[in-house]
Design a protein around this motif. Structure first.
Motif, PDB file in Angstrom:
ATOM      1  N   UNK A 150       0.811  -1.215   0.000  1.00  0.00           N
ATOM      2  CA  UNK A 150       0.000   0.000   0.000  1.00  0.00           C
ATOM      3  C   UNK A 150       0.850   1.273   0.000  1.00  0.00           C
ATOM      4  N   UNK A 151       2.088   1.170   0.453  1.00  0.00           N
ATOM      5  CA  UNK A 151       2.951   2.348   0.545  1.00  0.00           C
ATOM      6  C   UNK A 151       3.848   2.545  -0.671  1.00  0.00           C
ATOM      7  N   UNK A 152       3.798   1.625  -1.615  1.00  0.00           N
ATOM      8  CA  UNK A 152       4.661   1.726  -2.796  1.00  0.00           C
ATOM      9  C   UNK A 152       4.113   2.784  -3.753  1.00  0.00           C
ATOM     10  N   UNK A 153       4.911   3.782  -4.094  1.00  0.00           N
ATOM     11  CA  UNK A 153       4.419   4.826  -5.008  1.00  0.00           C
ATOM     12  C   UNK A 153       4.381   4.319  -6.455  1.00  0.00           C
ATOM     13  N   UNK A 154       3.455   4.840  -7.215  1.00  0.00           N
ATOM     14  CA  UNK A 154       3.409   4.495  -8.644  1.00  0.00           C
ATOM     15  C   UNK A 154       4.612   5.108  -9.348  1.00  0.00           C
ATOM     16  N   UNK A 155       5.248   4.370 -10.225  1.00  0.00           N
ATOM     17  CA  UNK A 155       6.400   4.924 -10.944  1.00  0.00           C
ATOM     18  C   UNK A 155       5.958   5.894 -12.029  1.00  0.00           C
ATOM     19  N   UNK A 156       6.889   6.684 -12.522  1.00  0.00           N
ATOM     20  CA  UNK A 156       6.576   7.587 -13.627  1.00  0.00           C
ATOM     21  C   UNK A 156       6.113   6.767 -14.831  1.00  0.00           C
ATOM     22  N   UNK A 157       5.030   7.214 -15.453  1.00  0.00           N
ATOM     23  CA  UNK A 157       4.534   6.510 -16.628  1.00  0.00           C
ATOM     24  C   UNK A 157       3.787   5.228 -16.314  1.00  0.00           C
ATOM     25  N   UNK A 158       3.373   5.068 -15.056  1.00  0.00           N
ATOM     26  CA  UNK A 158       2.643   3.862 -14.675  1.00  0.00           C
ATOM     27  C   UNK A 158       1.762   4.117 -13.473  1.00  0.00           C
ATOM     28  N   UNK A 159       0.937   3.119 -13.154  1.00  0.00           N
ATOM     29  CA  UNK A 159       0.037   3.274 -12.005  1.00  0.00           C
ATOM     30  C   UNK A 159      -0.158   1.940 -11.301  1.00  0.00           C
ATOM     31  N   UNK A 160       0.052   1.943  -9.997  1.00  0.00           N
ATOM     32  CA  UNK A 160      -0.330   0.811  -9.144  1.00  0.00           C
ATOM     33  C   UNK A 160      -1.755   1.110  -8.699  1.00  0.00           C
ATOM     34  N   UNK A 161      -2.718   0.443  -9.292  1.00  0.00           N
ATOM     35  CA  UNK A 161      -4.124   0.775  -9.061  1.00  0.00           C
ATOM     36  C   UNK A 161      -4.548   0.347  -7.655  1.00  0.00           C
ATOM     37  N   UNK A 162      -5.276   1.228  -6.979  1.00  0.00           N
ATOM     38  CA  UNK A 162      -5.808   0.950  -5.638  1.00  0.00           C
ATOM     39  C   UNK A 162      -7.332   0.777  -5.726  1.00  0.00           C
ATOM     40  N   UNK A 163      -7.885  -0.032  -4.809  1.00  0.00           N
ATOM     41  CA  UNK A 163      -9.342  -0.204  -4.788  1.00  0.00           C
ATOM     42  C   UNK A 163      -9.986   0.905  -3.956  1.00  0.00           C
ATOM     43  N   UNK A 164     -11.283   0.800  -3.741  1.00  0.00           N
ATOM     44  CA  UNK A 164     -12.004   1.862  -3.033  1.00  0.00           C
ATOM     45  C   UNK A 164     -11.553   2.007  -1.591  1.00  0.00           C
ATOM     46  N   UNK A 165     -10.978   0.942  -1.030  1.00  0.00           N
ATOM     47  CA  UNK A 165     -10.480   0.996   0.345  1.00  0.00           C
ATOM     48  C   UNK A 165      -9.022   1.445   0.416  1.00  0.00           C
ATOM     49  N   UNK A 166      -8.450   1.763  -0.752  1.00  0.00           N
ATOM     50  CA  UNK A 166      -7.064   2.211  -0.778  1.00  0.00           C
ATOM     51  C   UNK A 166      -6.054   1.085  -0.811  1.00  0.00           C
ATOM     52  N   UNK A 167      -6.519  -0.147  -0.983  1.00  0.00           N
ATOM     53  CA  UNK A 167      -5.618  -1.298  -1.040  1.00  0.00           C
ATOM     54  C   UNK A 167      -5.168  -1.553  -2.481  1.00  0.00           C
ATOM     55  N   UNK A 168      -3.991  -2.150  -2.620  1.00  0.00           N
ATOM     56  CA  UNK A 168      -3.494  -2.516  -3.950  1.00  0.00           C
ATOM     57  C   UNK A 168      -4.456  -3.532  -4.560  1.00  0.00           C
ATOM     58  N   UNK A 169      -4.966  -3.222  -5.738  1.00  0.00           N
ATOM     59  CA  UNK A 169      -6.032  -4.042  -6.333  1.00  0.00           C
ATOM     60  C   UNK A 169      -5.536  -5.284  -7.064  1.00  0.00           C
ATOM     61  N   UNK A 170      -4.274  -5.241  -7.491  1.00  0.00           N
ATOM     62  CA  UNK A 170      -3.764  -6.327  -8.320  1.00  0.00           C
ATOM     63  C   UNK A 170      -3.694  -5.949  -9.787  1.00  0.00           C
ATOM     64  N   UNK A 171      -3.971  -4.684 -10.098  1.00  0.00           N
ATOM     65  CA  UNK A 171      -3.890  -4.197 -11.473  1.00  0.00           C
ATOM     66  C   UNK A 171      -2.738  -3.201 -11.576  1.00  0.00           C
ATOM     67  N   UNK A 172      -1.866  -3.438 -12.540  1.00  0.00           N
ATOM     68  CA  UNK A 172      -0.712  -2.581 -12.773  1.00  0.00           C
ATOM     69  C   UNK A 172      -0.795  -2.034 -14.190  1.00  0.00           C
ATOM     70  N   UNK A 173      -0.671  -0.712 -14.349  1.00  0.00           N
ATOM     71  CA  UNK A 173      -0.785  -0.071 -15.646  1.00  0.00           C
ATOM     72  C   UNK A 173       0.587   0.354 -16.151  1.00  0.00           C
ATOM     73  N   UNK A 174       0.894  -0.006 -17.386  1.00  0.00           N
ATOM     74  CA  UNK A 174       2.104   0.407 -18.090  1.00  0.00           C
ATOM     75  C   UNK A 174       3.369   0.228 -17.236  1.00  0.00           C
ATOM     76  N   UNK A 175       4.131   1.308 -16.947  1.00  0.00           N
ATOM     77  CA  UNK A 175       5.441   1.150 -16.315  1.00  0.00           C
ATOM     78  C   UNK A 175       5.396   0.490 -14.943  1.00  0.00           C
ATOM     79  N   UNK A 176       4.240   0.478 -14.297  1.00  0.00           N
ATOM     80  CA  UNK A 176       4.146  -0.187 -12.996  1.00  0.00           C
ATOM     81  C   UNK A 176       4.362  -1.694 -13.131  1.00  0.00           C
TER      82      UNK A 176
END
Length: 550
Positions: free
Chosen positions: A183-209
């Motif tokens: 939950x504390x890992x920041x999304x990298x530039x050009x990517x996204x660590x997607x969080x759910x409505x509760x703010x938890x890591x959802x399991x979806x990583x976009x592009x550079x993440x």
């Protein structure tokens, strides 16, 4: 359409006739053949004479010397070998070996298919479950999947599953843990660590993440890569593809391809683009172009990423997404890094092939090409924008002005049509998938498939280009029919213009005297049937370099 007159044998071919016993020759007669010439005219022929790897004569009444054995083709349809101007060869091989989620109907269906694959295979890829092909847009609620369903099925085995476009990954908790993502890992530039409505890591990583996870997957060894290359090559040959542009290879793959070419072990021609993100890209540029003696391998270009994909809302847009007003997409390569990237590649005398899907990414690329051309006037020809999918209407003429080749994939339009208007709204569709607009302004289009994002079958691409319809010939009349192309135009995009985009139009792309003997035999006359049936075309033979490979 014109009939091709008999073309006299060249002096070299005439000499070779005297030494038939020392060479490989094939004389095909009674052919129902079609080819473009170097001017782009569509011609027909009934005879073709091949000596070794090249065409020595072609026409309708060759009158060759007596004693040459003829092969009666009984009106079989012959076409030039198809060139796919954008694919991922080893990615296709990997996809053919690993779990394929294309066509799954829901998240639960995808998990069930993964279970079945693991059960039948009996072994994992270095302890990981890896796959590709899911598309949430085709699922009932169109929601992205989450790690929970994977965690229940595979609590201890790391899982990584790429979306069909390769710009998002679905992973489980075991994979996240190995990558150190919480939950504390920041999304990298050009990517996204997607969080759910509760703010938890959802399991979806976009592009550079996604790189945070791929970096901890054990790398493939040479044996693995050769297996992927072989299965992909075999598959492409069955589809009539004799040459493929491989969009982004690592130094490891460059070395593999070079060795395979030296050993004459490549089964089809490869025009490979070096990956701009490879740590040793500058050393590879300094080493210069690569070309083998038989024309099977050419490396003189670089693939770089501007943004993500439309389906995962990673394409960089000038205005926010119509269905996500707080999101304008992602720049995989930051804007401030573009000058150095473009100048490094263009300054090294390499072709730059820049991935740009959204209108912002395309505009940034066009502007930077213009700036870099002012500095490197000796290398301004045949650079490409890969996909060129959504473009501001006012920017389209800049492709012609700067000489940039749009490298586009027809089946992307028919795959995206069910969500494109949702993503960008009707107004922006005026500059989207704009094939006919590009052709009318004089921009040659290099057509491809982007396999394994889409199926590699080029007849699916020809069908989509002409009809703007999906596999079920829907929608009636075609989607944005004004941007459809004629069959001749589509055929050119998969042959002569694809060859031009690789600096190879004098070697392949059409059946003419002196060119390489790359051709296919298909089960129907695509120029005489209803366009709705083009998609069903089957390849019966594939010849590369004068040899039957399928």
């Amino acid at each position: 359409m014109r009939f091709l007159p008999a073309v006299k044998l060249s002096a070299l071919a005439s000499l070779l006739l005297c030494f038939q016993a020392l060479s490989s020759a094939h004389y095909f007669t009674n052919v129902n053949g079609y080819t473009l010439n170097s001017k782009g005219d569509l011609l027909r022929f009934s005879e073709i004479y091949i000596v070794d790897d090249r065409i020595s004569a072609i026409g309708n009444d060759l009158k060759l010397d007596e004693g040459i054995d003829a092969i009666d083709m009984q009106q079989a349809v012959m076409l030039p070998g198809i060139i796919d101007a954008h694919g991922h060869i080893l990615g296709l091989g990997e996809n053919l070996i690993q779990v394929d989620l294309r066509g799954t109907k829901s998240e639960a269906d995808a998990v069930a298919r993964i279970k079945a694959h693991v059960s039948s295979k009996g072994e994992l890829d270095n302890g990981w479950i890896i796959g590709r092909g899911w598309n949430q847009v085709l699922w009932p609620e169109q929601k992205f999947p989450s790690k929970e369903s994977l965690d229940r099925a595979f609590p201890d085995t790391p899982v990584m599953l790429s979306r069909v476009d390769g710009h998002a990954d679905w992973v489980n908790s075991a994979a996240l843990k190995l990558a150190g993502i919480d939950i504390n890992t920041p999304s990298p530039a050009g990517g996204e660590i997607v969080k759910d409505e509760q703010g938890q890591v959802s399991g979806l990583l976009i592009d550079n993440a996604s790189y945070l996870v791929t970096s901890v997957i054990p790398p493939a060894n040479t044996e693995d890569l050769i297996a992927r290359l072989n299965i992909a090559s075999e598959h492409l040959l069955t589809l009539g593809i004799t040459s493929a542009h491989d969009a982004g290879i690592s130094e490891q793959v460059k070395e593999l391809y070079t060795k395979q070419a030296e050993e004459q072990a490549l089964a089809l021609r490869i025009y490979a683009m070096l990956s701009a993100s490879d740590p040793n890209i500058e050393d590879m540029l300094k080493a210069g172009h690569v070309a083998d003696d038989h024309g099977f391998l050419s490396i003189r270009s670089v693939k770089a990423y501007g943004d993500g994909a439309l389906g995962s809302r990673g394409a960089a847009l000038l205005a926010p997404y119509s269905d996500d007003p707080h999101n304008s997409g992602l720049l995989v390569t930051p804007e401030e890094n573009l000058p150095m990237l473009f100048n490094t590649v263009i300054g090294a005398n390499f072709q730059l092939n820049f991935h740009a899907i959204g209108d912002r990414a395309n505009r940034l690329a066009l502007k930077q090409f213009a700036r870099s051309f002012e500095t490197f006037e000796q290398n301004t020809q045949r650079h490409r924008i890969e996909h060129a999918q959504v473009i501001a209407v006012d920017d389209i003429p800049l492709f012609k002005e700067y000489g940039i080749i749009p490298s586009m994939q027809p089946t992307h339009a028919t795959s995206d049509m069910n969500m494109a208007e949702d993503r960008i709204g009707k107004a922006r569709l005026k500059g989207a998938y704009a094939w006919q607009t590009f052709l009318e302004q004089g921009s040659p289009i290099a057509f491809g498939s982007d396999f394994p994002v889409e199926l590699a079958n080029p007849f699916h691409g020809l069908h989509a280009a002409v009809t703007r319809q999906n596999a079920n010939n829907q929608p009636e009349g075609g989607w944005i029919q004004a941007e459809s192309v004629t069959l001749k135009q589509a055929f050119r995009g998969f042959t002569l213009d694809a060859a031009y985009a690789a600096f190879q139009e004098n070697m392949i792309g059409s059946l003419e005297v002196g060119k390489k003997a790359d051709f296919i035999i298909v089960d129907r006359d695509i120029f005489a049937i209803d366009p709705s049936s083009i998609r069903d075309t089957k390849v019966e033979q594939t010849w590369v370099n004068g040899k039957r490979m399928y």
